[in-house]
Write an enzyme that holds these catalytic residues in place. Structure first.
Site, mmCIF file in Angstrom:
data_model
loop_
_atom_site.group_PDB
_atom_site.id
_atom_site.type_symbol
_atom_site.label_atom_id
_atom_site.label_comp_id
_atom_site.label_asym_id
_atom_site.label_seq_id
_atom_site.Cartn_x
_atom_site.Cartn_y
_atom_site.Cartn_z
ATOM 1 N N GLN A 1 3.337 10.103 1.175
ATOM 2 C CA GLN A 1 4.629 9.414 1.194
ATOM 3 C C GLN A 1 5.488 9.776 -0.008
ATOM 4 O O GLN A 1 6.703 9.587 0.025
ATOM 5 C CB GLN A 1 4.427 7.892 1.246
ATOM 6 C CG GLN A 1 3.797 7.415 2.545
ATOM 7 C CD GLN A 1 3.712 5.910 2.573
ATOM 8 O OE1 GLN A 1 2.756 5.329 2.077
ATOM 9 N NE2 GLN A 1 4.719 5.252 3.139
ATOM 10 N N GLY B 1 0.849 -1.182 0.000
ATOM 11 C CA GLY B 1 0.000 0.000 0.000
ATOM 12 C C GLY B 1 0.883 1.229 0.000
ATOM 13 O O GLY B 1 2.077 1.146 0.309
ATOM 14 N N CYS C 1 6.444 0.022 7.067
ATOM 15 C CA CYS C 1 6.036 1.202 6.309
ATOM 16 C C CYS C 1 7.205 1.638 5.436
ATOM 17 O O CYS C 1 8.358 1.629 5.893
ATOM 18 C CB CYS C 1 5.662 2.315 7.285
ATOM 19 S SG CYS C 1 5.113 3.829 6.470
ATOM 20 N N LEU C 2 6.917 2.013 4.202
ATOM 21 C CA LEU C 2 7.972 2.475 3.306
ATOM 22 C C LEU C 2 8.622 3.751 3.822
ATOM 23 O O LEU C 2 9.722 4.104 3.401
ATOM 24 C CB LEU C 2 7.411 2.711 1.897
ATOM 25 C CG LEU C 2 6.777 1.489 1.206
ATOM 26 C CD1 LEU C 2 6.322 1.853 -0.188
ATOM 27 C CD2 LEU C 2 7.745 0.323 1.166
ATOM 28 N N HIS D 1 -2.044 7.698 7.126
ATOM 29 C CA HIS D 1 -1.065 8.587 6.477
ATOM 30 C C HIS D 1 -1.715 9.899 6.046
ATOM 31 O O HIS D 1 -1.073 10.959 6.090
ATOM 32 C CB HIS D 1 -0.455 7.923 5.234
ATOM 33 C CG HIS D 1 0.703 7.018 5.523
ATOM 34 N ND1 HIS D 1 1.867 7.453 6.126
ATOM 35 C CD2 HIS D 1 0.891 5.703 5.264
ATOM 36 C CE1 HIS D 1 2.715 6.434 6.231
ATOM 37 N NE2 HIS D 1 2.147 5.355 5.725
ATOM 38 N N HIS E 1 -4.012 1.649 7.733
ATOM 39 C CA HIS E 1 -2.640 2.189 7.762
ATOM 40 C C HIS E 1 -2.511 3.356 6.777
ATOM 41 O O HIS E 1 -1.944 4.410 7.121
ATOM 42 C CB HIS E 1 -1.671 1.053 7.412
ATOM 43 C CG HIS E 1 -0.227 1.437 7.321
ATOM 44 N ND1 HIS E 1 0.739 0.943 8.179
ATOM 45 C CD2 HIS E 1 0.426 2.269 6.461
ATOM 46 C CE1 HIS E 1 1.926 1.469 7.842
ATOM 47 N NE2 HIS E 1 1.766 2.270 6.801
ATOM 48 N N GLU E 2 -3.054 3.188 5.567
ATOM 49 C CA GLU E 2 -2.896 4.234 4.542
ATOM 50 C C GLU E 2 -3.763 5.458 4.854
ATOM 51 O O GLU E 2 -3.321 6.597 4.638
ATOM 52 C CB GLU E 2 -3.212 3.680 3.148
ATOM 53 C CG GLU E 2 -2.388 2.465 2.713
ATOM 54 C CD GLU E 2 -0.889 2.638 2.833
ATOM 55 O OE1 GLU E 2 -0.401 3.782 2.823
ATOM 56 O OE2 GLU E 2 -0.178 1.615 2.962
HETATM 57 ZN ZN ZN Z 1 3.012 3.493 5.700
#
Ligand code: ZN
Length: 160
Positions: A55, A50, A103-104, A149, A145-146
């Site tokens: 991000q 995701g 997480c990226l 963000h 999670h997204e």
């Molecule tokens: Zn993330």
């Protein structure tokens, strides 16, 4: 081939902001389509399941949810990638479950996060079509999670 975008890292201001909604005039635009293409390419290149627009330094309410098995999440279920514009979680199940997240934007750290088992969500497609649907289990975890963000929250903020 789509460009791979740089990914913001924990500590950068962009990840703490509340992202702005995509406006009516932006639906169906080449800009929005290209953003989704670039976000997808960036997510795949980093073995993410995701990604959220903040991000990649775009403070807009766009997320992609794309559960599939990969080296970072070998047990993830396979699903078609979904681009969600202006997503809004309408209901969370009372039942929660613990699961490991990474997480990226937070390299080299993972943690167990409690998330609702099932969620109801409303979002819009890139073309502006409204969708209401339900997600369960790992895909529901990714959505939560997204969406976090988009509200300036990282999973590390939810570790107990
Ligand atoms: Zn993330």
């Amino acid at each position: 081939m789509a460009a791979i975008l740089p990914v913001a890292q924990r500590g950068e201001t962009i990840l703490t902001l509340t992202a702005a909604p995509v406006s009516a005039s932006e639906f169906g635009s080449e800009w929005l389509l290209q953003l989704a293409v670039a976000m997808t390419a960036t997510m795949l290149e980093r073995n993410g399941v995701g990604i959220a627009a903040p991000q990649v330094y775009i403070s807009k309410r766009v997320i992609i949810v794309a559960s599939r098995p990969n080296p970072r999440y070998p047990d993830a279920p396979e699903m078609d990638a979904v681009v969600m514009v202006n997503p809004e979680i309408l209901a969370f199940s009372e039942q929660t479950c613990l699961g490991e997240e990474g997480c990226l934007s937070v390299v080299n750290q993972r943690g167990e996060v409690a998330r609702a088992q099932t969620i109801c969500i409303r979002y819009y497609t890139i073309a502006g079509q409204r969708v209401e649907t339900t997600f369960e289990g790992f895909p529901a975890r990714i959505v939560q999670h997204e969406v976090d963000h988009l509200n300036g929250v990282l999973f590390v903020d939810r570790l107990t």
